[in-house]
Write a protein that holds these residues in place. Structure first.
Motif, PDB file in Angstrom:
ATOM      1  N   TYR A 673       0.834  -1.214   0.000  1.00  0.00           N
ATOM      2  CA  TYR A 673       0.000   0.000   0.000  1.00  0.00           C
ATOM      3  C   TYR A 673       0.863   1.256   0.000  1.00  0.00           C
ATOM      4  O   TYR A 673       0.499   2.271  -0.600  1.00  0.00           O
ATOM      5  N   ASN A 674       1.997   1.203   0.678  1.00  0.00           N
ATOM      6  CA  ASN A 674       2.863   2.387   0.761  1.00  0.00           C
ATOM      7  C   ASN A 674       3.405   2.796  -0.607  1.00  0.00           C
ATOM      8  O   ASN A 674       3.444   3.980  -0.957  1.00  0.00           O
ATOM      9  N   THR A 675       3.790   1.802  -1.426  1.00  0.00           N
ATOM     10  CA  THR A 675       4.337   2.158  -2.739  1.00  0.00           C
ATOM     11  C   THR A 675       3.221   2.528  -3.720  1.00  0.00           C
ATOM     12  O   THR A 675       3.446   3.299  -4.662  1.00  0.00           O
ATOM     13  N   ALA A 676       2.014   1.997  -3.499  1.00  0.00           N
ATOM     14  CA  ALA A 676       0.873   2.418  -4.325  1.00  0.00           C
ATOM     15  C   ALA A 676       0.580   3.900  -4.095  1.00  0.00           C
ATOM     16  O   ALA A 676       0.362   4.665  -5.049  1.00  0.00           O
ATOM     17  N   ILE A 677       0.603   4.309  -2.834  1.00  0.00           N
ATOM     18  CA  ILE A 677       0.349   5.726  -2.502  1.00  0.00           C
ATOM     19  C   ILE A 677       1.481   6.594  -3.038  1.00  0.00           C
ATOM     20  O   ILE A 677       1.249   7.691  -3.573  1.00  0.00           O
ATOM     21  N   ALA A 678       2.716   6.088  -2.936  1.00  0.00           N
ATOM     22  CA  ALA A 678       3.860   6.840  -3.465  1.00  0.00           C
ATOM     23  C   ALA A 678       3.705   7.066  -4.974  1.00  0.00           C
ATOM     24  O   ALA A 678       4.053   8.137  -5.493  1.00  0.00           O
ATOM     25  N   ALA A 679       3.180   6.065  -5.675  1.00  0.00           N
ATOM     26  CA  ALA A 679       2.976   6.202  -7.123  1.00  0.00           C
ATOM     27  C   ALA A 679       1.943   7.286  -7.423  1.00  0.00           C
ATOM     28  O   ALA A 679       2.099   8.064  -8.380  1.00  0.00           O
ATOM     29  N   MET A 680       0.885   7.357  -6.610  1.00  0.00           N
ATOM     30  CA  MET A 680      -0.133   8.399  -6.818  1.00  0.00           C
ATOM     31  C   MET A 680       0.424   9.777  -6.458  1.00  0.00           C
ATOM     32  O   MET A 680       0.104  10.777  -7.108  1.00  0.00           O
ATOM     33  N   MET A 681       1.266   9.841  -5.437  1.00  0.00           N
ATOM     34  CA  MET A 681       1.925  11.115  -5.097  1.00  0.00           C
ATOM     35  C   MET A 681       2.794  11.583  -6.255  1.00  0.00           C
ATOM     36  O   MET A 681       2.821  12.770  -6.600  1.00  0.00           O
ATOM     37  N   SER A 682       3.492  10.636  -6.878  1.00  0.00           N
ATOM     38  CA  SER A 682       4.351  10.969  -8.017  1.00  0.00           C
ATOM     39  C   SER A 682       3.514  11.493  -9.187  1.00  0.00           C
ATOM     40  O   SER A 682       3.900  12.458  -9.865  1.00  0.00           O
ATOM     41  N   LEU A 683       2.360  10.872  -9.409  1.00  0.00           N
ATOM     42  CA  LEU A 683       1.477  11.318 -10.485  1.00  0.00           C
ATOM     43  C   LEU A 683       0.967  12.739 -10.220  1.00  0.00           C
ATOM     44  O   LEU A 683       0.939  13.586 -11.130  1.00  0.00           O
ATOM     45  N   VAL A 684       0.593  13.014  -8.971  1.00  0.00           N
ATOM     46  CA  VAL A 684       0.127  14.366  -8.611  1.00  0.00           C
ATOM     47  C   VAL A 684       1.236  15.386  -8.844  1.00  0.00           C
ATOM     48  O   VAL A 684       0.993  16.501  -9.329  1.00  0.00           O
ATOM     49  N   ASN A 685       2.469  15.003  -8.523  1.00  0.00           N
ATOM     50  CA  ASN A 685       3.611  15.902  -8.782  1.00  0.00           C
ATOM     51  C   ASN A 685       3.718  16.231 -10.264  1.00  0.00           C
ATOM     52  O   ASN A 685       4.053  17.369 -10.638  1.00  0.00           O
ATOM     53  N   GLU A 686       3.458  15.239 -11.116  1.00  0.00           N
ATOM     54  CA  GLU A 686       3.501  15.471 -12.560  1.00  0.00           C
ATOM     55  C   GLU A 686       2.425  16.470 -12.993  1.00  0.00           C
ATOM     56  O   GLU A 686       2.667  17.335 -13.838  1.00  0.00           O
ATOM     57  N   PHE A 687       1.236  16.348 -12.414  1.00  0.00           N
ATOM     58  CA  PHE A 687       0.171  17.304 -12.748  1.00  0.00           C
ATOM     59  C   PHE A 687       0.611  18.725 -12.389  1.00  0.00           C
ATOM     60  O   PHE A 687       0.396  19.673 -13.154  1.00  0.00           O
ATOM     61  N   TYR A 688       1.217  18.861 -11.220  1.00  0.00           N
ATOM     62  CA  TYR A 688       1.664  20.192 -10.789  1.00  0.00           C
ATOM     63  C   TYR A 688       2.816  20.686 -11.647  1.00  0.00           C
ATOM     64  O   TYR A 688       2.928  21.890 -11.931  1.00  0.00           O
TER      65      TYR A 688
END
Length: 804
Positions: A673-688
């Motif tokens: 679960y921790n790396t799944a959330i990290a992947a979504m955090m990375s995606l949000v960074n890309e949007f920004y």
């Protein structure tokens, strides 16, 4: 649109909507594939939830929500393991009926769990203290009794001198009660037992049917402790009587230089007039009675013992007279209560022999037995063993068994460490055992039509000084008539252990309102087995063993349709305090989830619990980590203001989107679960980084994040004008081809040291990559004026230029 993210408003709003819409109610359409997700139901203590509780609940909530989005009919229930000693002790201390204490605690737990937004079907709630529930616990016990799997016998138990109750071995620590710290002694008591040993082989062999992590299977196998060996008779010198021992190594009989029996062995009392140091043996027995079985058999402990003066044994293979000792590392409850000691090839025996200067004879070649370690030889050739000399261990085992059989002093035997399950508690707050005792008929079941047998109302729950249940004082309740002969009879006053209700609760969730059976066959056939069961590692031995035993018994009776209850079993690591110690009131490091929800929101708490570290490992709580997850929630919230109304994925982020869908989907399934959330955090960074997000990208992110943070994602779904609810959507699907990058960044090295990074196309040839690398200023400078000896290229990863 709302500018400010306010979890307190959003979360209460969506919890009411889900309740009103019955969002997570189990469906009745049995043409759909089913998925049964199960978490261990909690004991509703007065302290309420601490932040360790939500970790497993959130993890399985993620799976349950994902399965619904994948089109499954999902059963994800919750209930209460509510009988037990802590509530009773609290009731005694505060003069409140345990029923009232339990009701109050459950109300608090329910409020806390609902505040976390779990997708439990609350219509399936069970409570082990509810008569509609324990009626069926009693019914199952009666079926065990009728099949001869429940019986009463005298046996030694761990007795807490303060709680005045029998304790399991694991409840005794350092010779004192884990709960109250008072002295624990051994006491012989008449106890109800369940014959779990009848199922020992099935409980081991059927582990091949299930998907349990290896350490859970190992804990089951080790607790049962199946071993194949031989029973051998050692004559007592000058007597007709023999001491029977069990050994897995009959090939080492020539190395047996002494015997050890349990301090409680009846041989001591039988020959007390001939034993010269009987008082010393009794003193040792008294000290041993203060220790739990675990403490007595712990490998690292200092070996103690007393030699019996006046009795000795004869080694049957060589006729040598050998001493008999008592030591607390031998238990009457395992094997025969006696062992042959082969110090050359057993660690405990070696340590004991070295301490008391007893002979050590090597019988399997393999090392110097007088060194500071014993020789644990399971292969090799026999030595100092007469007719076995020169044989390999496997051959020697066969030959010695033939010899023992021929002499009539030994036979092949399968033994188990597993003991029958002690099923009695001499307390009030437990399920009454639905039996009566009649002097004529013995123990007789009460008619099933009279179930549930209710607890009588009592003024005092204090245990009696003689060890009987408080129920024993309730003469109006105790005195009854025999259902079989109509004569005078007495009700059983022992109650069932807390384990009883928790051994089958997963079955009642399937059909909790059924009045005619513990669950209907149709429902059981559809829902069983449980697809994924998660709980604490501390419950993967006994609880798992007991519930598997009950289920297998019900399977043998044709009452359930699967031989195993759980298809998959996993366990989670604990959440420790910020000081890296186990959370407890005494350490002052307990974190209340209510406080975190009030300050940061339930979605932040859920996200942090999943992001804190690898799910199966313990992790220390960090308030800074919580704040970091709250910042992530804020960043997701603000994406609505950056959204472009485009349905698909942008060309720039299409690969990233498919990679993220794949990563999150697989990581959820593998408890990462921790790396799944990290992947979504990375995606949000890309949007920004880009400064915008398309509607299609935002919707996919919200669905991926929804199982972790359901409130904020439902609110954002509504705010951007999407129809319906997220819980009614479909899980995103990735395209494998679109997860592959067109370009990749490789390291450029000079003599193995990284000097630059280079972006290349995946289909570029080595010559083209070399040319690009050599055009980089830092690489130009590094190779100028030097001879290039060779170039090593690992496609898509490294280009290494070796120079002189």
């Amino acid at each position: 649109m709302s500018e400010y993210y306010s979890p307190s408003d959003i979360e209460k709003k969506w919890q009411k909507i889900w309740e009103k819409e019955e969002a997570f109610k189990v469906g009745t359409d049995k043409s759909k594939p089913k998925y049964y997700a199960l978490v261990e139901f909690p004991y509703p203590s007065g302290q309420g939830l601490h932040v360790g509780h939500p970790r497993p609940y959130t993890a399985l909530d993620i799976i349950a929500r994902k399965r619904r989005l994948e089109g499954y009919n999902v059963l994800y229930p919750m209930g209460w393991d509510a009988f037990g000693l802590p509530t009773e002790n609290y009731a005694i201390k505060n003069h409140i009926h345990p029923k009232i204490v339990t009701k109050r605690n459950i109300e608090n737990f329910t409020k806390q769990l609902k505040a976390l937004g779990y997708s439990f079907d609350w219509d399936r709630e069970v409570n082990t203290t509810d008569p509609n529930y324990f009626k069926w616990t009693q019914w199952i016990f009666l079926q065990l009794f009728k099949k001869g799997l429940a019986y009463k016998t005298e046996m030694p138990i761990n007795w807490c001198t303060s709680c005045k109750v029998g304790l399991a071995n694991e409840e005794v620590v350092g010779g004192v009660c884990e709960r109250c710290g008072s002295e624990v002694v051994r006491k012989v008591k008449s106890q109800w037992m369940l014959k779990i040993t009848e199922y020992a082989d099935k409980l081991i062999d059927d582990l091949d049917m299930v998907d349990y992590v290896d350490k859970i299977k190992v804990s089951q196998v080790n607790w049962i402790g199946r071993s194949v060996g031989a029973e051998v008779d050692f004559k007592i010198a000058g007597k007709e009587e023999s001491l029977r021992i069990f050994t897995t190594r009959p090939d080492t009989l020539f190395g047996a230089t002494y015997m050890v029996i349990s301090p409680e062995h009846p041989l001591i009392d039988k020959y007390k007039d001939e034993i010269e140091n009987y008082d010393a043996l009794m003193n040792y027995r008294e000290q041993a009675a203060k220790k739990s079985d675990f403490e007595r058999t712990e490998l690292v402990k200092d070996k103690t013992g007393v030699c019996i003066d006046g009795l000795s044994a004869i080694n049957p293979v060589n006729g040598k007279e050998i001493p008999i000792w008592i030591s607390d590392y031998v238990l009457m409850t395992y094997g025969t209560g006696a062992i042959m000691a082969v110090p050359a090839h057993d660690e405990r025996d070696w340590e004991f022999a070295k301490k008391f200067n007893l002979p050590i004879v090597e019988v399997v070649a393999g090392g110097n037995v007088n060194e500071a370690a014993f020789t644990n030889t399971t292969t090799g050739k026999l030595v100092n063993s007469d007719f076995l000399n020169g044989l390999e261990v496997a051959e020697a085992k066969v030959k010695i068994l033939e010899w023992l059989n021929k002499k009539g002093i030994g036979t092949k035997k399968v033994n188990y460490k597993l003991r029958d399950w002690v099923f009695s508690r001499q307390r009030y707050w437990g399920e009454p055992i639905p039996l009566v005792h009649c002097d004529t008929c013995g123990y007789v079941p009460i008619p099933e039509s009279e179930l549930p047998l209710m607890l009588p109302e009592v003024e005092s729950y204090e245990p009696t000084d003689n060890g009987e249940s408080p129920l024993a004082k309730m003469t109006d309740w105790v005195e009854t008539t025999c259902p079989q002969c109509g004569g005078k009879a007495h009700r059983e006053t022992d109650t069932m252990p807390q384990w009883a209700g928790s051994s089958w609760y997963f079955l009642r969730y399937i059909d909790p309102h059924n009045q005619e059976a513990f669950a209907s066959k149709e429902e059981l056939d559809y829902w069983l087995p449980v697809d994924w069961y998660n709980g604490g590692m501390e419950h993967t031995t006994l609880h798992l063993l007991y519930s598997r035993f009950w289920h297998k018994f019900l399977y043998d009776q044709g009452l359930v349709s699967t031989p195993e209850p759980y298809k998959k079993r996993t366990s989670h690591g604990m959440i420790l305090g910020e000081n890296n110690e186990k959370m407890s009131k005494s350490r002052g490091n307990v974190v209340n989830p209510d406080d975190i929800i009030n300050e940061f929101g339930a979605d932040t708490l859920r996200t942090y619990e999943m992001f804190i570290g690898a799910f199966d490992l313990s992790a220390a709580w960090s308030q800074e980590g919580v704040k970091g997850c709250r910042r992530f929630m804020d960043r997701v919230w603000k994406l609505k203001d950056m959204m472009k109304d485009e349905a698909g994925y942008s060309a720039e982020l299409e690969t990233k989107m498919h990679q993220t869908i794949k990563k999150v989907s697989l990581d959820y399934e593998n408890m990462k679960y921790n790396t799944a959330i990290a992947a979504m955090m990375s995606l949000v960074n890309e949007f920004y980084r880009i400064g915008s997000v398309t509607r299609g990208e935002f919707k996919t992110l919200l669905v991926l994040l929804n199982p972790v943070a359901p409130h904020i994602t439902e609110e954002l779904w509504e705010l951007i004008g999407e129809q319906g609810r997220i819980y009614q959507q479909t899980w995103p699907v990735f395209d494998e081809e679109k997860t592959i990058e067109d370009t990749v960044e490789i390291a450029v090295q000079i003599n193995g040291k990284v000097k630059a990074n280079l972006a290349i196309s995946l289909d570029e040839k080595q010559e083209e990559v070399e040319a690009k690398a050599k055009s980089i200023d830092s690489i130009k400078a590094a190779i100028e004026g030097k001879n290039i000896v060779k170039v090593i290229y690992v496609p898509g990863r490294i280009l290494n230029i070796v120079v002189k």
